[in-house]
Every structure is written in structure tokens, then in C-alpha cells.
Design a protein around this motif. Structure first.
Motif, PDB file in Angstrom:
ATOM      1  N   LEU A  82       0.823  -1.210   0.000  1.00 58.75           N
ATOM      2  CA  LEU A  82       0.000   0.000   0.000  1.00 58.75           C
ATOM      3  C   LEU A  82       0.859   1.262   0.000  1.00 58.75           C
ATOM      4  CD1 LEU A  82      -2.766  -1.164   2.477  1.00 58.75           C
ATOM      5  CD2 LEU A  82      -3.100  -0.574   0.057  1.00 58.75           C
ATOM      6  N   ARG A  83       1.951   1.242   0.729  1.00 54.96           N
ATOM      7  CA  ARG A  83       2.843   2.404   0.755  1.00 54.96           C
ATOM      8  C   ARG A  83       3.382   2.695  -0.643  1.00 54.96           C
ATOM      9  NH1 ARG A  83       5.422   0.310   6.400  1.00 54.96           N
ATOM     10  NH2 ARG A  83       4.061   1.520   7.765  1.00 54.96           N
ATOM     11  N   LEU A  84       3.797   1.649  -1.343  1.00 51.04           N
ATOM     12  CA  LEU A  84       4.292   1.839  -2.709  1.00 51.04           C
ATOM     13  C   LEU A  84       3.176   2.310  -3.636  1.00 51.04           C
ATOM     14  CD1 LEU A  84       6.612  -1.275  -3.149  1.00 51.04           C
ATOM     15  CD2 LEU A  84       7.302   1.121  -2.871  1.00 51.04           C
ATOM     16  N   GLY A  85       2.011   1.673  -3.539  1.00 50.27           N
ATOM     17  CA  GLY A  85       0.889   2.036  -4.398  1.00 50.27           C
ATOM     18  C   GLY A  85       0.442   3.474  -4.200  1.00 50.27           C
ATOM     19  N   ILE A  86       0.369   3.897  -2.947  1.00 46.98           N
ATOM     20  CA  ILE A  86      -0.042   5.276  -2.663  1.00 46.98           C
ATOM     21  C   ILE A  86       1.018   6.262  -3.151  1.00 46.98           C
ATOM     22  CG2 ILE A  86      -0.513   6.943  -0.817  1.00 46.98           C
ATOM     23  CD1 ILE A  86      -1.854   4.550   0.698  1.00 46.98           C
ATOM     24  N   TYR A  87       2.280   5.925  -2.955  1.00 49.87           N
ATOM     25  CA  TYR A  87       3.328   6.806  -3.481  1.00 49.87           C
ATOM     26  C   TYR A  87       3.155   6.974  -4.994  1.00 49.87           C
ATOM     27  CZ  TYR A  87       7.542   8.622  -5.393  1.00 49.87           C
ATOM     28  OH  TYR A  87       8.410   9.397  -6.132  1.00 49.87           O
ATOM     29  N   GLU A  88       2.956   5.870  -5.705  1.00 48.41           N
ATOM     30  CA  GLU A  88       2.804   5.976  -7.160  1.00 48.41           C
ATOM     31  C   GLU A  88       1.539   6.739  -7.543  1.00 48.41           C
ATOM     32  OE1 GLU A  88       5.186   2.848  -9.702  1.00 48.41           O
ATOM     33  OE2 GLU A  88       3.528   1.861  -8.648  1.00 48.41           O
ATOM     34  N   LEU A  89       0.445   6.513  -6.818  1.00 46.82           N
ATOM     35  CA  LEU A  89      -0.801   7.227  -7.127  1.00 46.82           C
ATOM     36  C   LEU A  89      -0.648   8.738  -6.964  1.00 46.82           C
ATOM     37  CD1 LEU A  89      -3.713   5.196  -5.464  1.00 46.82           C
ATOM     38  CD2 LEU A  89      -3.467   5.749  -7.896  1.00 46.82           C
ATOM     39  N   LEU A  90      -0.001   9.147  -5.888  1.00 45.39           N
ATOM     40  CA  LEU A  90      -0.002  10.567  -5.544  1.00 45.39           C
ATOM     41  C   LEU A  90       1.224  11.348  -5.990  1.00 45.39           C
ATOM     42  CD1 LEU A  90      -1.526  10.451  -1.948  1.00 45.39           C
ATOM     43  CD2 LEU A  90      -2.682  10.766  -4.153  1.00 45.39           C
ATOM     44  N   TRP A  91       2.360  10.691  -6.128  1.00 47.18           N
ATOM     45  CA  TRP A  91       3.570  11.452  -6.407  1.00 47.18           C
ATOM     46  C   TRP A  91       4.314  11.028  -7.677  1.00 47.18           C
ATOM     47  CZ3 TRP A  91       2.290  10.341  -1.244  1.00 47.18           C
ATOM     48  CH2 TRP A  91       2.010  11.465  -0.464  1.00 47.18           C
ATOM     49  N   ALA A  92       4.018   9.877  -8.237  1.00 48.43           N
ATOM     50  CA  ALA A  92       4.718   9.431  -9.456  1.00 48.43           C
ATOM     51  C   ALA A  92       3.872   9.840 -10.662  1.00 48.43           C
ATOM     52  CB  ALA A  92       4.954   7.925  -9.428  1.00 48.43           C
ATOM     53  N   ASP A  93       4.093  11.039 -11.153  1.00 54.36           N
ATOM     54  CA  ASP A  93       3.266  11.594 -12.221  1.00 54.36           C
ATOM     55  C   ASP A  93       3.340  10.815 -13.531  1.00 54.36           C
ATOM     56  OD1 ASP A  93       2.340  13.616 -10.545  1.00 54.36           O
ATOM     57  OD2 ASP A  93       4.003  14.949 -11.081  1.00 54.36           O
ATOM     58  N   ASP A  94       4.400  10.046 -13.717  1.00 59.05           N
ATOM     59  CA  ASP A  94       4.546   9.294 -14.968  1.00 59.05           C
ATOM     60  C   ASP A  94       3.879   7.914 -14.917  1.00 59.05           C
ATOM     61  OD1 ASP A  94       6.443   8.351 -13.116  1.00 59.05           O
ATOM     62  OD2 ASP A  94       7.801   7.698 -14.710  1.00 59.05           O
ATOM     63  N   VAL A  95       3.224   7.577 -13.802  1.00 58.83           N
ATOM     64  CA  VAL A  95       2.543   6.287 -13.665  1.00 58.83           C
ATOM     65  C   VAL A  95       1.032   6.526 -13.669  1.00 58.83           C
ATOM     66  CG1 VAL A  95       2.215   4.248 -12.202  1.00 58.83           C
ATOM     67  CG2 VAL A  95       4.460   5.359 -12.315  1.00 58.83           C
ATOM     68  N   PRO A  96       0.322   6.007 -14.673  1.00 61.96           N
ATOM     69  CA  PRO A  96      -1.135   6.161 -14.681  1.00 61.96           C
ATOM     70  C   PRO A  96      -1.758   5.477 -13.455  1.00 61.96           C
ATOM     71  CG  PRO A  96      -0.330   5.396 -16.818  1.00 61.96           C
ATOM     72  CD  PRO A  96       0.818   5.311 -15.866  1.00 61.96           C
ATOM     73  N   ASP A  97      -2.810   6.075 -12.921  1.00 61.54           N
ATOM     74  CA  ASP A  97      -3.460   5.536 -11.726  1.00 61.54           C
ATOM     75  C   ASP A  97      -3.837   4.058 -11.865  1.00 61.54           C
ATOM     76  OD1 ASP A  97      -3.140   8.050 -10.672  1.00 61.54           O
ATOM     77  OD2 ASP A  97      -5.262   8.602 -10.825  1.00 61.54           O
ATOM     78  N   PRO A  98      -4.455   3.646 -12.991  1.00 62.10           N
ATOM     79  CA  PRO A  98      -4.817   2.223 -13.105  1.00 62.10           C
ATOM     80  C   PRO A  98      -3.597   1.296 -13.053  1.00 62.10           C
ATOM     81  CG  PRO A  98      -6.007   3.504 -14.747  1.00 62.10           C
ATOM     82  CD  PRO A  98      -4.992   4.419 -14.118  1.00 62.10           C
ATOM     83  N   VAL A  99      -2.463   1.756 -13.559  1.00 60.70           N
ATOM     84  CA  VAL A  99      -1.235   0.949 -13.525  1.00 60.70           C
ATOM     85  C   VAL A  99      -0.748   0.821 -12.079  1.00 60.70           C
ATOM     86  CG1 VAL A  99       1.190   0.831 -14.241  1.00 60.70           C
ATOM     87  CG2 VAL A  99      -0.577   1.490 -15.893  1.00 60.70           C
ATOM     88  N   ALA A 100      -0.743   1.917 -11.337  1.00 65.55           N
ATOM     89  CA  ALA A 100      -0.304   1.877  -9.939  1.00 65.55           C
ATOM     90  C   ALA A 100      -1.148   0.894  -9.139  1.00 65.55           C
ATOM     91  CB  ALA A 100      -0.377   3.274  -9.326  1.00 65.55           C
ATOM     92  N   ILE A 101      -2.457   0.944  -9.341  1.00 65.98           N
ATOM     93  CA  ILE A 101      -3.358   0.046  -8.610  1.00 65.98           C
ATOM     94  C   ILE A 101      -3.162  -1.393  -9.065  1.00 65.98           C
ATOM     95  CG2 ILE A 101      -5.781  -0.545  -8.204  1.00 65.98           C
ATOM     96  CD1 ILE A 101      -6.354   2.523  -8.354  1.00 65.98           C
ATOM     97  N   SER A 102      -3.117  -1.621 -10.355  1.00 63.61           N
ATOM     98  CA  SER A 102      -2.960  -2.966 -10.896  1.00 63.61           C
ATOM     99  C   SER A 102      -1.659  -3.620 -10.442  1.00 63.61           C
ATOM    100  CB  SER A 102      -3.021  -2.913 -12.422  1.00 63.61           C
ATOM    101  OG  SER A 102      -2.752  -4.174 -12.968  1.00 63.61           O
ATOM    102  N   GLU A 103      -0.574  -2.871 -10.452  1.00 59.87           N
ATOM    103  CA  GLU A 103       0.722  -3.408 -10.024  1.00 59.87           C
ATOM    104  C   GLU A 103       0.701  -3.761  -8.537  1.00 59.87           C
ATOM    105  OE1 GLU A 103       3.672  -4.116 -11.631  1.00 59.87           O
ATOM    106  OE2 GLU A 103       2.763  -3.735 -13.571  1.00 59.87           O
ATOM    107  N   ALA A 104       0.074  -2.938  -7.727  1.00 61.87           N
ATOM    108  CA  ALA A 104      -0.022  -3.225  -6.293  1.00 61.87           C
ATOM    109  C   ALA A 104      -0.868  -4.475  -6.050  1.00 61.87           C
ATOM    110  CB  ALA A 104      -0.609  -2.026  -5.550  1.00 61.87           C
ATOM    111  N   VAL A 105      -1.977  -4.587  -6.760  1.00 66.35           N
ATOM    112  CA  VAL A 105      -2.835  -5.765  -6.627  1.00 66.35           C
ATOM    113  C   VAL A 105      -2.076  -7.018  -7.060  1.00 66.35           C
ATOM    114  CG1 VAL A 105      -4.926  -6.890  -7.520  1.00 66.35           C
ATOM    115  CG2 VAL A 105      -5.009  -4.502  -6.775  1.00 66.35           C
ATOM    116  N   SER A 106      -1.312  -6.912  -8.120  1.00 65.93           N
ATOM    117  CA  SER A 106      -0.522  -8.042  -8.599  1.00 65.93           C
ATOM    118  C   SER A 106       0.494  -8.494  -7.549  1.00 65.93           C
ATOM    119  CB  SER A 106       0.181  -7.667  -9.901  1.00 65.93           C
ATOM    120  OG  SER A 106       0.953  -8.733 -10.372  1.00 65.93           O
ATOM    121  N   LEU A 107       1.154  -7.553  -6.904  1.00 67.81           N
ATOM    122  CA  LEU A 107       2.083  -7.905  -5.823  1.00 67.81           C
ATOM    123  C   LEU A 107       1.346  -8.614  -4.690  1.00 67.81           C
ATOM    124  CD1 LEU A 107       4.321  -4.702  -5.638  1.00 67.81           C
ATOM    125  CD2 LEU A 107       5.095  -7.017  -6.216  1.00 67.81           C
ATOM    126  N   ALA A 108       0.170  -8.109  -4.351  1.00 70.43           N
ATOM    127  CA  ALA A 108      -0.613  -8.742  -3.284  1.00 70.43           C
ATOM    128  C   ALA A 108      -1.030 -10.165  -3.670  1.00 70.43           C
ATOM    129  CB  ALA A 108      -1.842  -7.890  -2.951  1.00 70.43           C
TER     130      ALA A 108
END
Length: 138
Positions: A82-108
Motif C-alpha cells: 500500500l505504501r508503494l501504491g499510494i506513493y505511485e498514485l499521488l507522487w509518481a506523475d509518470d505512472v497512470p493511476d490504473p497501472v499503480a493500482i494494478s501493479e499493487a494488486v498483482s504484488l498482493a
């Protein structure tokens, strides 16, 4: 596995190990980079630095948006995904939101409990919905 997916996994390994060993993530990252046994990809280092830099805001968002789960009660792997996913959602401007969520779900799915993917997806989706209101300093 794509390069960024591998980097996310490596960043998760560092965050998880740091928590288990009671070290700061930046301290462990520096240790890993100096040893050079297994190189830390630049994106993995960026994720660790970002999650560490914004840890108070990130943990506050996790705590205030998780239903029936305190931060301490969550599995450590979920907390760090979740820490990684939230960082990507809020601060990694080059990562689309659906990608950040999908990658986090995949890790889980790969690394945690059977109920973790749905939990991670739900919490990150909730935070994505709050995105305009979430803290976003640089």
C-alpha cells in the motif's frame, strides 16, 4: 516480467526488510546499493525514497481509509504494498493511476493472503477517489 514490475518487487523487498529489521528504508537502501551484490534498479530506489519521504502522509492515508484494519494489524507485506501504491498514485506523475493500482494488486496476489488483493484494490481505489484532496507536495 517488465522492468518496472521487477523494480516494484525490489522496492517492496527493501521496505519489508527494513520494517522487519527495524531499520529506516533509506538506511537499508544505502546498504543495498553499497554492497552491490544484487543491483537496486533506479526506479526501485526512487520508489523506496518516495515512500520513505512521504511516509507520514502515506501511513495517515492508509489509517484513515482502511475499514476495520489498523496499520499495525495489517500484514506487513500489505502495509508496504500500500505504501508503494499510494506513493505511485499521488507522487509518481509518470505512472497512470490504473497501472499503480494494478501493479499493487498483482504484488498482493503473488505475495500475500487470498483476501489481500481485494483489500489493496479497494483501499487504493478509495484513495484514488480522494486524489484531488490528498497531500501532494513534491
Amino acid at each position: 516480467m517488465a522492468a518496472r514490475s521487477k523494480a516494484r518487487k525490489r522496492a517492496l523487498d527493501i521496505l519489508f526488510e527494513a520494517e522487519l529489521r527495524g531499520l529506516g528504508p533509506l538506511e537499508l537502501l544505502a546498504e543495498r546499493q553499497s554492497l552491490g551484490e544484487q543491483p537496486v534498479q533506479e526506479y526501485a530506489a526512487e520508489l523506496v525514497r518516495g515512500a520513505a519521504t512521504h511516509s507520514e502522509e502515506i501511513d495517515g492515508l492508509i489509517a484513515s481509509n482502511s475499514v476495520d484494519w489498523t496499520l499495525e494489524r495489517m500484514p506487513a507485506v500489505d502495509r508496504n504494498i500500500l505504501r508503494l501504491g499510494i506513493y505511485e498514485l499521488l507522487w509518481a506523475d509518470d505512472v497512470p493511476d490504473p497501472v499503480a493500482i494494478s501493479e499493487a494488486v498483482s504484488l498482493a496476489q503473488d505475495l500475500s493472503t487470498d483476501s489481500s488483493p481485494a483489500f489493496v484494490n479497494g483501499l487504493l481505489s478509495r484513495i484514488k477517489g480522494l486524489k484531488p484532496l490528498a497531500p501532494r507536495d513534491s
